[in-house]
Motif scaffolding. Structure first.
Motif, short mmCIF file in Angstrom:
data_model
loop_
_atom_site.label_atom_id
_atom_site.label_comp_id
_atom_site.label_asym_id
_atom_site.label_seq_id
_atom_site.Cartn_x
_atom_site.Cartn_y
_atom_site.Cartn_z
N LYS A 11 0.73 -1.13 -0.11
CA LYS A 11 0.00 -0.06 -0.12
C LYS A 11 0.78 1.36 -0.12
CE LYS A 11 -4.13 -1.70 2.25
NZ LYS A 11 -3.92 -3.05 2.68
N SER A 12 2.29 1.10 0.58
CA SER A 12 3.03 2.19 0.44
C SER A 12 4.38 1.85 0.59
CB SER A 12 2.73 3.17 1.86
OG SER A 12 3.10 2.39 3.25
N LEU A 13 5.27 2.55 0.11
CA LEU A 13 6.79 2.27 0.05
C LEU A 13 7.73 2.98 0.84
CD1 LEU A 13 7.47 1.11 -3.61
CD2 LEU A 13 7.67 -0.31 -1.66
N LEU A 14 7.38 4.43 0.91
CA LEU A 14 8.14 5.20 1.55
C LEU A 14 7.86 5.38 3.05
CD1 LEU A 14 8.85 8.05 -1.18
CD2 LEU A 14 10.50 6.49 -0.15
N ASN A 15 8.49 5.16 4.04
CA ASN A 15 8.29 5.27 5.31
C ASN A 15 8.91 6.47 5.84
OD1 ASN A 15 6.56 2.95 5.61
ND2 ASN A 15 8.61 1.70 5.33
N LYS A 16 8.64 7.01 7.00
CA LYS A 16 9.12 8.25 7.51
C LYS A 16 10.37 7.93 8.33
CE LYS A 16 7.88 12.11 10.76
NZ LYS A 16 8.87 13.06 10.23
N LEU A 69 4.44 2.61 -7.82
CA LEU A 69 4.02 3.02 -6.50
C LEU A 69 5.12 4.31 -5.79
CD1 LEU A 69 2.13 3.29 -3.94
CD2 LEU A 69 3.20 1.25 -2.87
N LEU A 70 6.34 3.93 -6.04
CA LEU A 70 7.25 4.64 -5.53
C LEU A 70 7.37 6.14 -6.34
CD1 LEU A 70 9.91 5.37 -3.99
CD2 LEU A 70 11.42 4.45 -5.97
N LYS A 71 7.27 5.93 -7.73
CA LYS A 71 7.10 7.11 -8.65
C LYS A 71 5.99 8.14 -8.05
CE LYS A 71 6.79 8.74 -13.30
NZ LYS A 71 6.42 8.59 -14.70
N LYS A 72 5.13 7.75 -7.68
CA LYS A 72 3.78 8.43 -7.12
C LYS A 72 4.32 8.90 -5.80
CE LYS A 72 0.06 6.33 -5.86
NZ LYS A 72 -1.25 5.54 -5.83
N GLU A 73 4.80 8.10 -4.90
CA GLU A 73 4.88 8.61 -3.50
C GLU A 73 6.19 9.62 -3.59
OE1 GLU A 73 5.70 5.30 -0.79
OE2 GLU A 73 3.36 4.97 -0.85
N LEU A 74 7.09 9.32 -4.48
CA LEU A 74 8.69 10.04 -4.40
C LEU A 74 8.25 11.38 -4.89
CD1 LEU A 74 11.40 10.21 -4.13
CD2 LEU A 74 11.72 9.24 -6.25
N PRO A 82 12.72 18.64 0.64
CA PRO A 82 13.79 17.61 0.74
C PRO A 82 13.46 16.24 0.98
CG PRO A 82 14.57 19.56 1.81
CD PRO A 82 13.26 19.73 1.79
N VAL A 83 13.88 15.22 -0.11
CA VAL A 83 13.62 13.68 0.03
C VAL A 83 15.10 13.13 0.21
CG1 VAL A 83 12.74 11.83 -0.82
CG2 VAL A 83 11.47 14.03 -1.00
N MET A 111 14.11 6.45 -9.35
CA MET A 111 14.98 7.69 -8.62
C MET A 111 16.09 8.35 -9.54
SD MET A 111 15.58 6.01 -4.66
CE MET A 111 15.64 4.26 -4.79
N VAL A 112 16.34 7.59 -10.73
CA VAL A 112 17.47 8.34 -11.71
C VAL A 112 16.42 9.07 -12.46
CG1 VAL A 112 18.49 7.84 -13.89
CG2 VAL A 112 19.03 6.33 -11.71
N GLU A 113 15.18 8.75 -12.71
CA GLU A 113 14.31 9.76 -13.49
C GLU A 113 13.93 10.81 -12.57
OE1 GLU A 113 9.96 9.28 -15.64
OE2 GLU A 113 11.22 7.38 -15.08
N HIS A 114 13.68 10.60 -11.47
CA HIS A 114 13.25 11.74 -10.26
C HIS A 114 14.08 11.81 -8.95
CE1 HIS A 114 9.48 11.97 -12.88
NE2 HIS A 114 9.64 10.57 -12.53
N PRO A 115 15.24 12.35 -9.05
CA PRO A 115 16.24 11.88 -8.13
C PRO A 115 16.07 12.50 -6.71
CG PRO A 115 17.25 12.95 -10.14
CD PRO A 115 15.98 12.99 -10.34
N PRO A 116 16.00 11.93 -5.54
CA PRO A 116 15.91 12.26 -4.30
C PRO A 116 17.15 13.33 -4.15
CG PRO A 116 16.86 9.96 -4.22
CD PRO A 116 16.40 10.45 -5.76
N ASP A 117 17.03 14.00 -2.91
CA ASP A 117 18.18 14.67 -2.54
C ASP A 117 19.51 14.04 -2.19
OD1 ASP A 117 17.26 17.68 -2.55
OD2 ASP A 117 15.61 16.38 -1.84
N PHE A 118 19.15 12.71 -1.86
CA PHE A 118 20.35 11.90 -1.39
C PHE A 118 19.59 10.79 -1.08
CE2 PHE A 118 23.05 9.61 1.80
CZ PHE A 118 24.17 9.77 1.05
N LEU A 119 20.26 9.61 -1.58
CA LEU A 119 20.13 8.15 -1.52
C LEU A 119 21.42 7.39 -0.79
CD1 LEU A 119 18.52 5.45 -1.96
CD2 LEU A 119 19.44 5.44 -4.14
#
Length: 272
Positions: A11-16, A69-74, A82-83, A111-119
């Protein structure tokens, strides 16, 4: 060891990011469960494992349709600020099933398509070398943290017999360095090692993180204590390594070849 694999749609991928990972906005786990089944893994004592009713290491949930799902949440998270992402906090993103399923690779492509600030990519698997192309595309927004708990194969076989051999991990660090990908060696948790450990790591990395059960399991060592690990150290005649001050032994040894600004202790070594 027989492993049961189950496909699930999360249901979700990115956790706080909380607790030990409070320096990150989010954590990301491509799988639930981990077939490396390391004896000292603190996740064994977490609800995700204790409520399962099956031994840690014998089951893995594969998160299908994760990339969409990640694309949507990201995109949603990036719109708010900042992410920074820690991948992964309670599984290895490059455990053996990843060869076939390629969930982690699909997440990196997003993440290459929509880079976070850091991974930060936390793994102990040489399979991470497969994704050097994507890691290069992330440039200075990524760091690979390769767990190298010890330089002794006999010790690895005692404590984590299902995990990848140490020489293969070291060779992967070499390949990452040659590819220009920011990397570190994570001596986490500390296992008995040789005096030559710094000589082994020095040509491969310019950053070493040292962590132990007492600082790094999120409960001041209580989770680890419940695993009965002290008896495993006693069994191999290395009980002096299971001690809150043992990390200083490794730190002082590393200082022979690494400068203080190349050495990090516990949480600081994993932060963005």
């Amino acid at each position: 060891m027989k492993i049961e694999y189950t496909s699930k749609i999360p249901k979700s991928l990115l956790n706080k990011g909380t607790g030990f990972l409070s320096g990150y906005s989010h954590s990301l786990n491509p799988y639930t469960g981990c077939s490396f089944a390391c004896s000292y893994c603190y996740v064994r004592q977490m609800p995700v494992s204790t409520f399962r009713g099956a031994e840690w290491g014998t089951w893995v949930d594969v998160k299908q349709e994760a990339a969409a799902l990640l694309k949507k949440e990201l995109l949603r998270a990036k719109a708010k600020g900042p992410v920074t992402i820690f991948m992964s906090s309670s599984t290895d993103p490059y455990q053996p099933v990843e060869y076939k399923e390629q969930i982690t690779r699909s997440l990196l492509q997003v993440m290459v398509e929509h880079p976070p600030d850091f991974l930060l990519v936390q793994t102990r698997s040489p399979l991470v070398r497969r994704d050097i192309d994507l890691l290069q595309a992330l440039g200075d927004k990524v760091r690979v943290s390769m767990t190298v708990e010890t330089d002794r194969e006999d010790v690895r076989k005692q404590f984590a017999p299902h995990s990848p051999p140490i020489p293969a991990r070291l060779q992967t660090l070499r390949l990452l360095a040659e590819a220009g990908i920011p990397s570190q060696a994570a001596i986490a948790p500390i296992l008995p090692s040789s005096h030559q450990f710094p000589e082994t790591l020095r040509p491969l990395v310019n950053r070493v993180c040292i962590d132990d059960y007492f600082m790094g399991d999120g409960s001041n060592g209580k989770r680890t204590k419940r695993l009965g690990l002290q008896s495993l150290y006693q069994m191999v005649g290395q009980e002096e390594w299971y001690h809150p001050a043992a990390y200083l032994r490794v730190y002082d040894n590393m200082k022979r070849l690494f400068s203080e600004d190349e050495l990090f202790i516990s949480q600081k070594g994993f932060e963005p």
